[in-house]
Design an enzyme around this catalytic site. Structure first.
Site, PDB file in Angstrom:
ATOM      1  N   LYS A 153     -12.687   9.754 -24.326  1.00 57.10           N
ATOM      2  CA  LYS A 153     -13.602  11.051 -24.373  1.00 57.10           C
ATOM      3  C   LYS A 153     -14.394  10.911 -25.727  1.00 57.10           C
ATOM      4  CE  LYS A 153     -10.619  13.699 -21.168  1.00 57.10           C
ATOM      5  NZ  LYS A 153     -10.043  15.038 -21.089  1.00 57.10           N
TER       6      LYS A 153
ATOM      7  N   TYR B 253     -15.986  15.953 -12.945  1.00 59.70           N
ATOM      8  CA  TYR B 253     -15.000  17.349 -13.096  1.00 59.70           C
ATOM      9  C   TYR B 253     -15.169  18.217 -11.974  1.00 59.70           C
ATOM     10  CZ  TYR B 253     -13.108  15.399 -17.573  1.00 59.70           C
ATOM     11  OH  TYR B 253     -12.554  14.708 -18.590  1.00 59.70           O
TER      12      TYR B 253
ATOM     13  N   PHE C  42     -12.796  26.844 -18.084  1.00 59.37           N
ATOM     14  CA  PHE C  42     -13.002  25.686 -19.123  1.00 59.37           C
ATOM     15  C   PHE C  42     -13.999  24.656 -18.679  1.00 59.37           C
ATOM     16  CE2 PHE C  42      -8.979  24.231 -16.835  1.00 59.37           C
ATOM     17  CZ  PHE C  42      -9.319  23.036 -16.324  1.00 59.37           C
TER      18      PHE C  42
ATOM     19  N   ARG D 110      -1.480   6.850 -16.409  1.00 61.78           N
ATOM     20  CA  ARG D 110      -1.174   8.473 -16.512  1.00 61.78           C
ATOM     21  C   ARG D 110       0.136   8.371 -17.500  1.00 61.78           C
ATOM     22  NH1 ARG D 110      -4.258  12.751 -15.100  1.00 61.78           N
ATOM     23  NH2 ARG D 110      -2.480  13.812 -14.462  1.00 61.78           N
TER      24      ARG D 110
ATOM     25  N   THR E 286      -1.367  16.611 -20.624  1.00 60.25           N
ATOM     26  CA  THR E 286      -2.699  17.335 -20.805  1.00 60.25           C
ATOM     27  C   THR E 286      -2.559  18.008 -22.268  1.00 60.25           C
ATOM     28  OG1 THR E 286      -2.734  17.637 -18.730  1.00 60.25           O
ATOM     29  CG2 THR E 286      -4.701  18.813 -20.197  1.00 60.25           C
TER      30      THR E 286
ATOM     31  N   ARG F  28      -1.881  10.859 -25.754  1.00 55.07           N
ATOM     32  CA  ARG F  28      -2.016  12.129 -26.381  1.00 55.07           C
ATOM     33  C   ARG F  28      -0.811  12.485 -27.489  1.00 55.07           C
ATOM     34  NH1 ARG F  28      -3.692  14.091 -20.276  1.00 55.07           N
ATOM     35  NH2 ARG F  28      -5.976  13.767 -20.360  1.00 55.07           N
TER      36      ARG F  28
ATOM     37  N   ASN G 174      -8.340  15.935 -25.647  1.00 58.08           N
ATOM     38  CA  ASN G 174      -7.137  15.110 -25.623  1.00 58.08           C
ATOM     39  C   ASN G 174      -7.349  13.755 -25.224  1.00 58.08           C
ATOM     40  OD1 ASN G 174      -8.393  15.163 -22.848  1.00 58.08           O
ATOM     41  ND2 ASN G 174      -6.599  16.423 -21.857  1.00 58.08           N
TER      42      ASN G 174
ATOM     43  N   HIS H  65      -9.102  10.421 -20.171  1.00 58.52           N
ATOM     44  CA  HIS H  65      -8.768  10.795 -18.899  1.00 58.52           C
ATOM     45  C   HIS H  65      -8.380   9.570 -18.074  1.00 58.52           C
ATOM     46  CE1 HIS H  65     -10.102  12.233 -14.861  1.00 58.52           C
ATOM     47  NE2 HIS H  65     -10.290  10.711 -14.437  1.00 58.52           N
TER      48      HIS H  65
ATOM     49  N   GLU I 126     -13.705   7.898  -8.918  1.00 61.68           N
ATOM     50  CA  GLU I 126     -14.135   8.090  -9.983  1.00 61.68           C
ATOM     51  C   GLU I 126     -14.450   6.484 -10.311  1.00 61.68           C
ATOM     52  OE1 GLU I 126     -11.206  11.416 -11.809  1.00 61.68           O
ATOM     53  OE2 GLU I 126     -10.701   9.577 -11.983  1.00 61.68           O
TER      54      GLU I 126
HETATM   55  P1  DAT Z   1      -5.595  15.773 -17.235  1.00 61.57           P
HETATM   56  O1  DAT Z   1      -6.778  15.395 -17.900  1.00 61.57           O
HETATM   57  O2  DAT Z   1      -4.004  15.684 -17.997  1.00 61.57           O
HETATM   58  O3  DAT Z   1      -5.501  15.053 -15.724  1.00 61.57           O
HETATM   59  P2  DAT Z   1      -6.625  18.251 -15.771  1.00 61.57           P
HETATM   60  O4  DAT Z   1      -7.085  17.284 -14.714  1.00 61.57           O
HETATM   61  O5  DAT Z   1      -5.810  19.328 -15.444  1.00 61.57           O
HETATM   62  O6  DAT Z   1      -5.779  17.328 -16.888  1.00 61.57           O
HETATM   63  O7  DAT Z   1      -7.526  18.830 -16.551  1.00 61.57           O
HETATM   64  C1  DAT Z   1      -8.989  17.978 -16.829  1.00 61.57           C
HETATM   65  C2  DAT Z   1      -9.379  18.357 -18.312  1.00 61.57           C
HETATM   66  O8  DAT Z   1      -9.892  19.641 -18.392  1.00 61.57           O
HETATM   67  C3  DAT Z   1      -8.189  17.843 -19.276  1.00 61.57           C
HETATM   68  O9  DAT Z   1      -8.086  16.667 -19.779  1.00 61.57           O
HETATM   69  C4  DAT Z   1      -8.799  18.800 -20.480  1.00 61.57           C
HETATM   70  C5  DAT Z   1      -9.493  20.096 -19.721  1.00 61.57           C
HETATM   71  N1  DAT Z   1      -8.467  21.398 -19.642  1.00 61.57           N
HETATM   72  C6  DAT Z   1      -7.495  21.453 -18.864  1.00 61.57           C
HETATM   73  N2  DAT Z   1      -6.954  22.435 -18.829  1.00 61.57           N
HETATM   74  C7  DAT Z   1      -7.532  22.996 -19.844  1.00 61.57           C
HETATM   75  C8  DAT Z   1      -7.423  24.211 -20.416  1.00 61.57           C
HETATM   76  N3  DAT Z   1      -6.203  25.329 -20.190  1.00 61.57           N
HETATM   77  N4  DAT Z   1      -8.207  24.654 -21.711  1.00 61.57           N
HETATM   78  C9  DAT Z   1      -9.093  23.778 -21.870  1.00 61.57           C
HETATM   79  N5  DAT Z   1      -9.401  22.611 -21.160  1.00 61.57           N
HETATM   80  C10 DAT Z   1      -8.720  22.172 -20.378  1.00 61.57           C
HETATM   81 MG    MG Z   2      -6.878  15.245 -14.344  1.00 61.72          MG
END
Ligand code: DAT
Ligand code: MG
Length: 150
Positions: free
Chosen positions: A9, A49, A57, A85, A91, A102, A112, A115, A126
């Site tokens: 990212k 997304y 968010f 992963r 996350t 991370r 973070n 992805h 994707e």
């Molecule tokens: P991951 O990237 O670990 O698969 P995710 O799919 O739940 O996590 O969420 C996608 C992205 O969205 C994550 O990398 C960062 C952002 N995100 C997730 N939860 C968040 C939150 N509570 N506040 C801010 N950004 C968030």
């Molecule tokens: Mg995810």
């Protein structure tokens, strides 16, 4: 063999961590079968997304990944999706264990760094989105020393 989508990212690119991050996947034994660096359009980021579109968010997340270049990658290997992963980690960087990207490099939930696809359907979706021209499969001579073939 599985192929997964991984993206560094904007925070990872801006912090100069591209080499550090790529080397973790490469050193593990995964094979790089796609690599592109560019600033994603809002259309692309929104589609990527889309599963999170009702989350609070979401708007900030789409804005974040469209403000600066990202590095989009395709990595191939046995169980590549879960292997990637595990390399990436949970996350929230403050809770992610040391040894993960991370956990070693991040301090935030949103910023973070990386992805990674979370399952086979997501990976197919994707990879099609970020690599519409397809991936570049190649034969790795290293693999006979990575996997024991019986
Ligand atoms: P991951 O990237 O670990 O698969 P995710 O799919 O739940 O996590 O969420 C996608 C992205 O969205 C994550 O990398 C960062 C952002 N995100 C997730 N939860 C968040 C939150 N509570 N506040 C801010 N950004 C968030
Ligand atoms: Mg995810």
């Amino acid at each position: 063999m599985e192929t997964t989508f991984v993206m560094i990212k904007p925070d990872g690119v801006q912090r100069g961590l591209v080499g550090n991050i790529i080397s973790r996947f490469e050193n593990k034994g995964l094979k790089l079968v796609g690599l592109r660096s560019f600033t994603p359009s809002e259309e692309l980021a929104s589609k990527h997304y889309e599963v999170h579109k009702d989350r609070p968010f979401y708007p900030g997340l789409v804005k974040f990944v469209t403000t600066s270049p990202v590095v989009a990658m395709a990595w191939m290997g046995k169980d590549a999706i879960s292997v990637a992963r595990n390399i990436i980690g949970p996350t929230n960087g403050r809770e992610a264990p040391p040894g993960t990207i991370r956990g070693d490099l991040g301090m935030d939930v949103g910023y973070n760094l990386v992805h990674g696809s979370d399952g086979p359907e997501t990976a197919t979706f994707e990879l099609g989105l970020w690599f519409p021209q397809g991936i570049n499969e190649w034969e790795s001579n290293r693999e006979r020393w990575v996997y024991e073939s019986r």
